[in-house]
Design an enzyme around this catalytic site. Sequence first.
Site, PDB file in Angstrom:
ATOM      1  N   GLU A 176       0.877  -1.174   0.000  1.00 55.87           N
ATOM      2  CA  GLU A 176       0.000   0.000   0.000  1.00 55.87           C
ATOM      3  C   GLU A 176       0.909   1.216   0.000  1.00 55.87           C
ATOM      4  O   GLU A 176       1.536   1.530   1.015  1.00 55.87           O
ATOM      5  CB  GLU A 176      -0.885   0.004   1.261  1.00 55.87           C
ATOM      6  CG  GLU A 176      -1.801  -1.199   1.387  1.00 55.87           C
ATOM      7  CD  GLU A 176      -2.937  -1.190   0.363  1.00 55.87           C
ATOM      8  OE1 GLU A 176      -3.136  -0.163  -0.295  1.00 55.87           O
ATOM      9  OE2 GLU A 176      -3.585  -2.228   0.212  1.00 55.87           O
ATOM     10  N   CYS A 189      -2.344   9.417   2.344  1.00 52.11           N
ATOM     11  CA  CYS A 189      -2.066   8.716   1.089  1.00 52.11           C
ATOM     12  C   CYS A 189      -3.180   8.945   0.088  1.00 52.11           C
ATOM     13  O   CYS A 189      -2.924   9.078  -1.104  1.00 52.11           O
ATOM     14  CB  CYS A 189      -1.860   7.228   1.337  1.00 52.11           C
ATOM     15  SG  CYS A 189      -3.236   6.458   2.198  1.00 52.11           S
TER      16      CYS A 189
HETATM   17  P1  NAD Z   1       8.373   4.916   4.476  1.00 49.82           P
HETATM   18  O1  NAD Z   1       8.380   4.148   3.214  1.00 49.82           O
HETATM   19  O2  NAD Z   1       9.458   5.884   4.741  1.00 49.82           O
HETATM   20  O3  NAD Z   1       8.338   3.941   5.741  1.00 49.82           O
HETATM   21  C1  NAD Z   1       7.327   2.976   5.923  1.00 49.82           C
HETATM   22  C2  NAD Z   1       7.820   1.914   6.891  1.00 49.82           C
HETATM   23  O4  NAD Z   1       8.870   1.177   6.268  1.00 49.82           O
HETATM   24  C3  NAD Z   1       8.406   2.455   8.196  1.00 49.82           C
HETATM   25  O5  NAD Z   1       7.980   1.636   9.255  1.00 49.82           O
HETATM   26  C4  NAD Z   1       9.900   2.325   7.965  1.00 49.82           C
HETATM   27  O6  NAD Z   1      10.649   2.196   9.147  1.00 49.82           O
HETATM   28  C5  NAD Z   1       9.964   1.048   7.155  1.00 49.82           C
HETATM   29  N1  NAD Z   1      11.184   0.877   6.369  1.00 49.82           N
HETATM   30  C6  NAD Z   1      12.063   1.828   5.939  1.00 49.82           C
HETATM   31  N2  NAD Z   1      13.053   1.254   5.221  1.00 49.82           N
HETATM   32  C7  NAD Z   1      12.787  -0.071   5.181  1.00 49.82           C
HETATM   33  C8  NAD Z   1      13.422  -1.190   4.570  1.00 49.82           C
HETATM   34  N3  NAD Z   1      14.541  -1.055   3.843  1.00 49.82           N
HETATM   35  N4  NAD Z   1      12.873  -2.404   4.722  1.00 49.82           N
HETATM   36  C9  NAD Z   1      11.728  -2.557   5.429  1.00 49.82           C
HETATM   37  N5  NAD Z   1      11.089  -1.550   6.043  1.00 49.82           N
HETATM   38  C10 NAD Z   1      11.605  -0.315   5.910  1.00 49.82           C
HETATM   39  O7  NAD Z   1       6.937   5.638   4.506  1.00 49.82           O
HETATM   40  P2  NAD Z   1       6.359   6.654   5.589  1.00 49.82           P
HETATM   41  O8  NAD Z   1       7.030   7.972   5.409  1.00 49.82           O
HETATM   42  O9  NAD Z   1       6.331   6.028   6.925  1.00 49.82           O
HETATM   43  O10 NAD Z   1       4.844   6.776   5.115  1.00 49.82           O
HETATM   44  C11 NAD Z   1       4.410   7.715   4.182  1.00 49.82           C
HETATM   45  C12 NAD Z   1       4.122   7.038   2.867  1.00 49.82           C
HETATM   46  O11 NAD Z   1       3.167   6.003   3.087  1.00 49.82           O
HETATM   47  C13 NAD Z   1       3.468   7.967   1.867  1.00 49.82           C
HETATM   48  O12 NAD Z   1       3.987   7.730   0.587  1.00 49.82           O
HETATM   49  C14 NAD Z   1       2.006   7.585   1.926  1.00 49.82           C
HETATM   50  O13 NAD Z   1       1.285   7.903   0.786  1.00 49.82           O
HETATM   51  C15 NAD Z   1       2.095   6.111   2.177  1.00 49.82           C
HETATM   52  N6  NAD Z   1       0.875   5.581   2.769  1.00 49.82           N
HETATM   53  C16 NAD Z   1       0.104   4.739   2.032  1.00 49.82           C
HETATM   54  C17 NAD Z   1      -1.079   4.251   2.551  1.00 49.82           C
HETATM   55  C18 NAD Z   1      -1.949   3.316   1.752  1.00 49.82           C
HETATM   56  O14 NAD Z   1      -2.803   2.676   2.340  1.00 49.82           O
HETATM   57  N7  NAD Z   1      -1.762   3.204   0.457  1.00 49.82           N
HETATM   58  C19 NAD Z   1      -1.464   4.592   3.853  1.00 49.82           C
HETATM   59  C20 NAD Z   1      -0.649   5.442   4.583  1.00 49.82           C
HETATM   60  C21 NAD Z   1       0.531   5.928   4.027  1.00 49.82           C
END
Ligand code: NAD
Length: 499
Positions: free
Chosen positions: A240, A274
């Site tokens: 997502e 998002c």
């Molecule tokens: P992010 O991708 O920076 O981090 C998401 C998660 O991934 C965090 O818990 C982070 O610690 C973890 N992570 C980071 N590097 C990783 C790796 N190499 N391997 C595994 N895990 C890792 O995103 P964010 O800033 O926390 O969230 C914002 C983003 O999420 C925006 O793009 C937003 O649109 C999206 N979002 C999507 C939805 C949806 O349902 N489609 C819902 C909420 C947010």
Amino acid sequence: MSVATESTETFASLNPATGEVVGEHPVHGAAAVAQALERAREAAGWWRALGWKERRLRLLNVKGALTRNLNRMAEVIHQETGKPVQDAQLETIMAISHLDWAARNARKVLGPRTVYPGLMAINQRCELEYQPLGVVGVIGPWNYPIFTPTGSIAYALAAGNAVVFKPSEFTPGVGLLLAELVEGVVPEHPVLQVVTGLGPTGAALASSPDVDKIAFTGSGRTAKRVMAACAENLTPIVAECGGKDACIVDSDADLDAAADAALWGAMSNAGQTCIGVERIYVLDDVYDRFLGKITEKAKELRPGFDREAAYGPITMPGQLDVIERHIKDALAKGGKAVVGGAESVRKPYVEPVVLTDVPDDSSAVCEETFGPTITVHRVKDLDEAVEKANRTGYGLAGTIFSGSRSRAMDAARRMRSGMTSINAFAAFAQVAALPFGGVGESGFGRIHGADGLREFARPKAITRQRFATMNLTSFGRTEKEMARVLGLINMIHGRRYKR
Ligand code: NAD
């Protein structure tokens, strides 16, 4: 419950409005993640054996515990993300409705059923059931730290899996409180464990051969890394990711309602949504009136951390630069700021920004901004609106305001997105029965609803022969039997179908 840690390294979650430390948490490394997965494996066997009825009861009680602790949860969200308390309450209410739906519907969607075998296999009794995968790893974002992960956690648990949850490093306290509430209702085994840390903790979860599926929510950039890690073990993933959602305003739309909803969709949670509205396409004949209305309303909004603030700070400090870059790029390319401007970025807040005449190739139109900014565009008709709304690699959701049901439905179907809401903002997110997920760069797979339950289960097909008939899969089959089957097939399938 949180897992034991092998290291003494910690990280702090900060209040983004005040900079104060909300909590200190261990950085769980690969060994701690492996330990959590091992415990989860045992818990998964026990949880699966509990059966549908008992799991339903337990999950309804988890829902009850979250409801009774709603204000406590909202306060942690408020502190860790900076969003207004009422918004934190609202997302907790939505998480509650998902726990309720998943608990009540898991058996109906996933339980055993018989399937008609067809004439050729009439001697077979066919059973289909959806079995739990085992251990699901959930990696969550910070922007809706209870609503979003619960969309995976509730459904994975209801399907009979144990979960190891890695919350965002910005909101670990939310994850820990949820796990504490689950533990209160399910004390026997750790069916929900939390591992805390930064990216490498998530990477350890995704790259483990002991996790059966990863439910990832976050940016597309991280999703690609998670997929690459999962590829090593062929671990399936539901992703997502981000969006660049559009709102379309038709000529006969209720303009007050459209301006109200579009503004909420764009600015609530400081635009860190998002499925937030990032672009608005308005039909020419109502463009000026709509712009007047949204401009007037936008000017009234004030960010802050107090109870009267419309929205809070930018939770992730690094995003401030992205927001500023998008505004500056839009202005440099000929766009106009009718509300705010580049000076609206005042760390840690961003005041409302409404931009017009922004060219389609500007980063404010092409990339996810994730801030309280909006671009408003004039289009000649609905076809152009849909075409421009779809001119992005993202495809998460969208909004259409129209007075015509058929025009709105037609445009909704043509919108390249997983969800579209007509005459309201993101109504689909409040309906637990509806699937949620994107296309293209917004990800794949679905959470919520029956599809969300099936995402965390594997179909199992069982046939049981009730009596012997012609045995065609035997070296002993005869010419006569084969001829009889060919005759039958010709009779059933060989006819010409008339309109
Ligand atoms: P992010 O991708 O920076 O981090 C998401 C998660 O991934 C965090 O818990 C982070 O610690 C973890 N992570 C980071 N590097 C990783 C790796 N190499 N391997 C595994 N895990 C890792 O995103 P964010 O800033 O926390 O969230 C914002 C983003 O999420 C925006 O793009 C937003 O649109 C999206 N979002 C999507 C939805 C949806 O349902 N489609 C819902 C909420 C947010």
